[in-house]
Design a protein around this motif. Structure first.
Motif, PDB file in Angstrom:
ATOM      1  N   GLU A 101       0.966  -1.418  -0.106  1.00  0.00           N
ATOM      2  CA  GLU A 101       0.055  -0.216  -0.168  1.00  0.00           C
ATOM      3  C   GLU A 101       0.984   1.793   0.053  1.00  0.00           C
ATOM      4  N   VAL A 102      -0.121   2.228  -0.468  1.00  0.00           N
ATOM      5  CA  VAL A 102       1.447   2.877  -0.680  1.00  0.00           C
ATOM      6  C   VAL A 102       0.552   4.870  -0.940  1.00  0.00           C
ATOM      7  N   THR A 103       0.663   5.772  -0.488  1.00  0.00           N
ATOM      8  CA  THR A 103       0.426   7.054  -0.776  1.00  0.00           C
ATOM      9  C   THR A 103       0.904   7.572  -1.050  1.00  0.00           C
ATOM     10  N   TYR A 104      -0.221   8.387  -1.729  1.00  0.00           N
ATOM     11  CA  TYR A 104       0.314   9.843  -2.574  1.00  0.00           C
ATOM     12  C   TYR A 104      -0.674  10.916  -2.726  1.00  0.00           C
ATOM     13  N   ARG A 105       0.004  12.378  -2.605  1.00  0.00           N
ATOM     14  CA  ARG A 105      -1.116  13.317  -2.598  1.00  0.00           C
ATOM     15  C   ARG A 105      -0.121  14.311  -3.883  1.00  0.00           C
ATOM     16  N   ILE A 106      -1.113  14.657  -4.374  1.00  0.00           N
ATOM     17  CA  ILE A 106      -1.411  15.034  -6.078  1.00  0.00           C
ATOM     18  C   ILE A 106      -0.958  16.800  -5.813  1.00  0.00           C
ATOM     19  N   VAL A 107       0.193  17.231  -6.016  1.00  0.00           N
ATOM     20  CA  VAL A 107       0.506  19.207  -5.673  1.00  0.00           C
ATOM     21  C   VAL A 107       0.333  18.995  -7.265  1.00  0.00           C
ATOM     22  N   GLY A 108       1.114  20.919  -6.893  1.00  0.00           N
ATOM     23  CA  GLY A 108       2.132  21.022  -8.383  1.00  0.00           C
ATOM     24  C   GLY A 108       3.180  20.816  -7.868  1.00  0.00           C
ATOM     25  N   ASP A 109       4.451  21.257  -9.006  1.00  0.00           N
ATOM     26  CA  ASP A 109       5.361  20.983  -9.841  1.00  0.00           C
ATOM     27  C   ASP A 109       6.422  21.631  -8.443  1.00  0.00           C
ATOM     28  N   ASP A 110       6.271  22.344  -7.817  1.00  0.00           N
ATOM     29  CA  ASP A 110       7.063  22.837  -7.294  1.00  0.00           C
ATOM     30  C   ASP A 110       7.380  22.335  -6.042  1.00  0.00           C
ATOM     31  N   GLU A 111       5.383  22.077  -5.327  1.00  0.00           N
ATOM     32  CA  GLU A 111       5.298  21.123  -4.456  1.00  0.00           C
ATOM     33  C   GLU A 111       5.803  19.554  -4.123  1.00  0.00           C
ATOM     34  N   ASN A 117       5.952  11.981   0.133  1.00  0.00           N
ATOM     35  CA  ASN A 117       5.079  11.493  -0.925  1.00  0.00           C
ATOM     36  C   ASN A 117       4.063  12.764  -1.593  1.00  0.00           C
ATOM     37  N   LEU A 118       4.464  13.377  -1.994  1.00  0.00           N
ATOM     38  CA  LEU A 118       3.647  14.357  -2.914  1.00  0.00           C
ATOM     39  C   LEU A 118       4.010  14.359  -4.081  1.00  0.00           C
ATOM     40  N   ILE A 119       3.276  14.284  -5.011  1.00  0.00           N
ATOM     41  CA  ILE A 119       3.831  13.918  -6.105  1.00  0.00           C
ATOM     42  C   ILE A 119       2.907  15.319  -6.854  1.00  0.00           C
ATOM     43  N   SER A 120       4.087  15.149  -8.493  1.00  0.00           N
ATOM     44  CA  SER A 120       3.995  16.693  -9.205  1.00  0.00           C
ATOM     45  C   SER A 120       2.594  16.055 -10.052  1.00  0.00           C
ATOM     46  N   VAL A 121       1.030  16.717 -10.410  1.00  0.00           N
ATOM     47  CA  VAL A 121       0.774  16.615 -11.375  1.00  0.00           C
ATOM     48  C   VAL A 121       0.561  15.937 -12.127  1.00  0.00           C
ATOM     49  N   ASN A 122       1.833  16.293 -12.785  1.00  0.00           N
ATOM     50  CA  ASN A 122       2.117  16.085 -14.311  1.00  0.00           C
ATOM     51  C   ASN A 122       3.010  14.503 -14.418  1.00  0.00           C
ATOM     52  N   SER A 123       3.234  14.577 -12.798  1.00  0.00           N
ATOM     53  CA  SER A 123       3.873  13.209 -12.982  1.00  0.00           C
ATOM     54  C   SER A 123       3.353  11.790 -13.932  1.00  0.00           C
ATOM     55  N   PRO A 124       3.201  10.958 -14.020  1.00  0.00           N
ATOM     56  CA  PRO A 124       3.149   9.413 -15.076  1.00  0.00           C
ATOM     57  C   PRO A 124       2.393   8.686 -13.712  1.00  0.00           C
ATOM     58  N   ILE A 125       2.282   9.119 -12.888  1.00  0.00           N
ATOM     59  CA  ILE A 125       1.406   8.314 -11.697  1.00  0.00           C
ATOM     60  C   ILE A 125       0.051   9.136 -11.806  1.00  0.00           C
ATOM     61  N   ALA A 126       0.712  10.458 -11.481  1.00  0.00           N
ATOM     62  CA  ALA A 126      -0.671  11.262 -11.083  1.00  0.00           C
ATOM     63  C   ALA A 126      -1.961  10.981 -12.303  1.00  0.00           C
ATOM     64  N   ARG A 127      -1.350  11.639 -13.390  1.00  0.00           N
ATOM     65  CA  ARG A 127      -1.920  11.553 -14.372  1.00  0.00           C
ATOM     66  C   ARG A 127      -2.563  10.050 -15.075  1.00  0.00           C
ATOM     67  N   GLY A 128      -2.223   9.152 -14.298  1.00  0.00           N
ATOM     68  CA  GLY A 128      -2.870   8.024 -14.751  1.00  0.00           C
ATOM     69  C   GLY A 128      -3.669   8.224 -13.853  1.00  0.00           C
ATOM     70  N   LEU A 129      -3.365   9.250 -12.922  1.00  0.00           N
ATOM     71  CA  LEU A 129      -4.542   8.200 -11.678  1.00  0.00           C
ATOM     72  C   LEU A 129      -5.892   9.342 -11.420  1.00  0.00           C
ATOM     73  N   ILE A 130      -5.848  10.510 -12.369  1.00  0.00           N
ATOM     74  CA  ILE A 130      -7.287  11.615 -12.172  1.00  0.00           C
ATOM     75  C   ILE A 130      -7.858  11.162 -12.694  1.00  0.00           C
ATOM     76  N   GLY A 131      -9.044  11.683 -12.327  1.00  0.00           N
ATOM     77  CA  GLY A 131     -10.019  10.858 -12.610  1.00  0.00           C
ATOM     78  C   GLY A 131     -10.555   9.547 -12.626  1.00  0.00           C
TER      79      GLY A 131
END
Length: 157
Positions: A101-111, A117-131
């Motif tokens: 199990e892993v937990t991520y928070r989707i944040v802006g590039d600079d954050e 466990n703060l990943i960029s909204v533009n990362s492949p993981i975040a892009r795959g999770l949005i929606g």
């Protein structure tokens, strides 16, 4: 100039850092003035160190001011898309192969900070999770290959 998404917490942290640097400015100026009193500036290590620190501080201030000027602050608590993975959401994933199990928070590039466990909204993981929603399975391309995850929970903090 395009706006860059940023969480409320990210904005707060940038403003705190900006305030800290602004308080540091007069101290650096004072250090430069004191170093000048030692005489010959060509061989004055204290003077050169203070000037270097001043340049670094001013560059950081400009960088933060720019980031704040282009930021689009997104308050997740005001977004009605409950149940879906959106910018600012905290997502818990279960690896379908290992049950890890892993937990991520989707944040802006600079954050973004993977250690926190703060990943960029533009990362492949975040892009795959949005929606996606809780219970959805998602296949995400990573440098080590495609990995399958189940969205265990989506939280909005």
């Amino acid at each position: 100039m395009d706006k860059v998404p940023m969480t409320v917490r990210g904005e707060e942290e940038l403003r705190e850092e900006h305030d800290r640097l602004m308080k540091r400015r007069p101290l650096i100026t004072k250090a430069i003035a004191e170093a000048r009193e030692f005489g010959d500036l060509k061989e004055n290590a204290e003077y050169h160190a203070a000037r270097e620190e001043q340049g670094f501080c001013e560059a950081q201030i400009r960088d933060i001011e720019y980031k704040l000027s282009v930021a689009q602050i997104i308050d997740i608590s005001k977004i009605p898309n409950r149940g879906k993975v959106v910018f600012g959401a905290t997502v818990t994933l279960i690896d379908c192969n290992t049950d890890d199990e892993v937990t991520y928070r989707i944040v802006g590039d600079d954050e973004a900070n993977i250690k926190k466990n703060l990943i960029s909204v533009n990362s492949p993981i975040a892009r795959g999770l949005i929606g996606k929603k809780e219970g959805d399975d998602v296949a995400i391309s990573t440098p080590s290959g495609v990995r399958e995850f189940e969205v265990s929970s989506v939280e909005y903090a």
